[in-house]
Design a protein around this motif. Structure first.
Motif, PDB file in Angstrom:
ATOM      1  N   GLY A  21      10.597 -10.941  -7.899  1.00 35.40           N
ATOM      2  CA  GLY A  21       9.177 -11.215  -7.787  1.00 35.40           C
ATOM      3  C   GLY A  21       8.279 -10.057  -8.167  1.00 35.40           C
ATOM      4  N   ILE A  22       7.109 -10.431  -8.644  1.00 38.02           N
ATOM      5  CA  ILE A  22       5.994  -9.515  -8.862  1.00 38.02           C
ATOM      6  C   ILE A  22       4.992  -9.872  -7.773  1.00 38.02           C
ATOM      7  CG2 ILE A  22       4.130  -8.820 -10.409  1.00 38.02           C
ATOM      8  CD1 ILE A  22       6.791  -8.095 -11.614  1.00 38.02           C
ATOM      9  N   ARG A  96       5.431  -4.311  -7.110  1.00 36.79           N
ATOM     10  CA  ARG A  96       4.031  -4.476  -6.740  1.00 36.79           C
ATOM     11  C   ARG A  96       3.144  -4.294  -7.959  1.00 36.79           C
ATOM     12  NH1 ARG A  96       0.815  -2.666  -2.149  1.00 36.79           N
ATOM     13  NH2 ARG A  96      -1.167  -3.719  -2.519  1.00 36.79           N
ATOM     14  N   VAL A  97       2.052  -5.037  -8.012  1.00 37.01           N
ATOM     15  CA  VAL A  97       0.982  -4.809  -8.985  1.00 37.01           C
ATOM     16  C   VAL A  97      -0.325  -4.686  -8.201  1.00 37.01           C
ATOM     17  CG1 VAL A  97       2.093  -5.921 -10.966  1.00 37.01           C
ATOM     18  CG2 VAL A  97       0.683  -7.289  -9.414  1.00 37.01           C
ATOM     19  N   GLY A  98      -1.344  -4.155  -8.865  1.00 36.68           N
ATOM     20  CA  GLY A  98      -2.632  -3.935  -8.207  1.00 36.68           C
ATOM     21  C   GLY A  98      -2.794  -2.475  -7.820  1.00 36.68           C
ATOM     22  N   ASP A  99      -3.801  -2.216  -6.997  1.00 39.37           N
ATOM     23  CA  ASP A  99      -4.113  -0.851  -6.579  1.00 39.37           C
ATOM     24  C   ASP A  99      -3.264  -0.463  -5.377  1.00 39.37           C
ATOM     25  OD1 ASP A  99      -6.062  -0.607  -8.557  1.00 39.37           O
ATOM     26  OD2 ASP A  99      -7.604  -1.473  -7.268  1.00 39.37           O
ATOM     27  N   LEU A 100      -2.642   0.708  -5.466  1.00 47.45           N
ATOM     28  CA  LEU A 100      -1.778   1.212  -4.401  1.00 47.45           C
ATOM     29  C   LEU A 100      -2.228   2.602  -3.980  1.00 47.45           C
ATOM     30  CD1 LEU A 100       0.073  -0.798  -6.205  1.00 47.45           C
ATOM     31  CD2 LEU A 100       1.932   0.286  -5.018  1.00 47.45           C
ATOM     32  N   GLY A 101      -1.910   2.960  -2.748  1.00 50.94           N
ATOM     33  CA  GLY A 101      -2.210   4.287  -2.234  1.00 50.94           C
ATOM     34  C   GLY A 101      -0.950   5.112  -2.114  1.00 50.94           C
ATOM     35  N   VAL A 102      -1.121   6.400  -1.914  1.00 53.42           N
ATOM     36  CA  VAL A 102       0.011   7.300  -1.725  1.00 53.42           C
ATOM     37  C   VAL A 102       0.831   6.799  -0.539  1.00 53.42           C
ATOM     38  CG1 VAL A 102       0.667   9.653  -1.083  1.00 53.42           C
ATOM     39  CG2 VAL A 102      -1.162   9.272  -2.757  1.00 53.42           C
ATOM     40  N   ALA A 106       6.104   0.668  -4.208  1.00 49.28           N
ATOM     41  CA  ALA A 106       5.822   0.143  -5.542  1.00 49.28           C
ATOM     42  C   ALA A 106       6.916  -0.797  -6.009  1.00 49.28           C
ATOM     43  CB  ALA A 106       5.673   1.294  -6.532  1.00 49.28           C
ATOM     44  N   VAL A 107       8.159  -0.522  -5.633  1.00 50.82           N
ATOM     45  CA  VAL A 107       9.282  -1.351  -6.046  1.00 50.82           C
ATOM     46  C   VAL A 107      10.375  -1.247  -4.986  1.00 50.82           C
ATOM     47  CG1 VAL A 107      10.309   0.499  -7.447  1.00 50.82           C
ATOM     48  CG2 VAL A 107      10.884  -1.883  -7.947  1.00 50.82           C
ATOM     49  N   VAL A 108      11.031  -2.379  -4.723  1.00 53.26           N
ATOM     50  CA  VAL A 108      12.169  -2.402  -3.808  1.00 53.26           C
ATOM     51  C   VAL A 108      13.250  -3.256  -4.457  1.00 53.26           C
ATOM     52  CG1 VAL A 108      13.025  -2.947  -1.499  1.00 53.26           C
ATOM     53  CG2 VAL A 108      10.635  -2.241  -1.803  1.00 53.26           C
TER      54      VAL A 108
END
Length: 152
Positions: A21-22, A96-102, A106-108
């Protein structure tokens, strides 16, 4: 007496790709780990990619991921190659897509196999190929105001 390699649990499962999935929402380690649960698996390898606070010697302030519409199909194609090459009991991968923070995930990815060595190798192949071949792009904004696109 049959050898241990003749046991069905030593073979790849019939349908080992459990989750691809995305996602635009936060990723869940528990969801991915549960997806690869298999009573015949003696080893499960899980890789988690997180957003770090720097890249190439510069401080990262913001990061966003975007993808081509084919990204999920490409993830499945790569997963199919991994299950063809290893005795995978179960496999899962989400990005993951979109805005992410520290610190955000991001990916699993996770792979379960009859033995730990196979699980490690299959998981490494899965994440390396996803990173190199899936059309997902990272847009980074640095604290000095510069920005950069990175991607497959």
């Amino acid at each position: 007496m049959a050898s241990t390699h003749d046991h069905p649990g030593e073979q790849a499962a019939d349908d080992p790709i459990k989750l691809i999935g995305i996602r635009e929402t936060a990723l869940s380690l528990d969801e991915v780990f549960r997806a690869v649960g298999d009573d015949a698996a003696g080893g499960t390898a899980l890789f988690v990619g997180t957003v770090r606070n720097h890249d190439g010697g510069a401080d990262v302030d913001q990061l966003g991921y975007s993808c081509h519409p084919s990204a999920e199909a490409e993830m499945r194609r790569i997963a199919e190659k991994v299950v063809a090459d290893y005795p995978v009991r179960a496999l899962a991968a989400v990005h993951r897509v979109g805005d992410l923070g520290v610190g955000d995930l991001a990916v699993v990815v996770a792979v379960s196999c009859p033995h730990r060595g196979e699980a490690f190798e299959a998981c490494r192949k899965l994440i390396d190929d996803l990173k190199h071949e899936v059309p997902i792009w990272k847009h980074q904004t640095f604290s000095d105001g510069t920005e950069e696109w990175v991607g497959a």
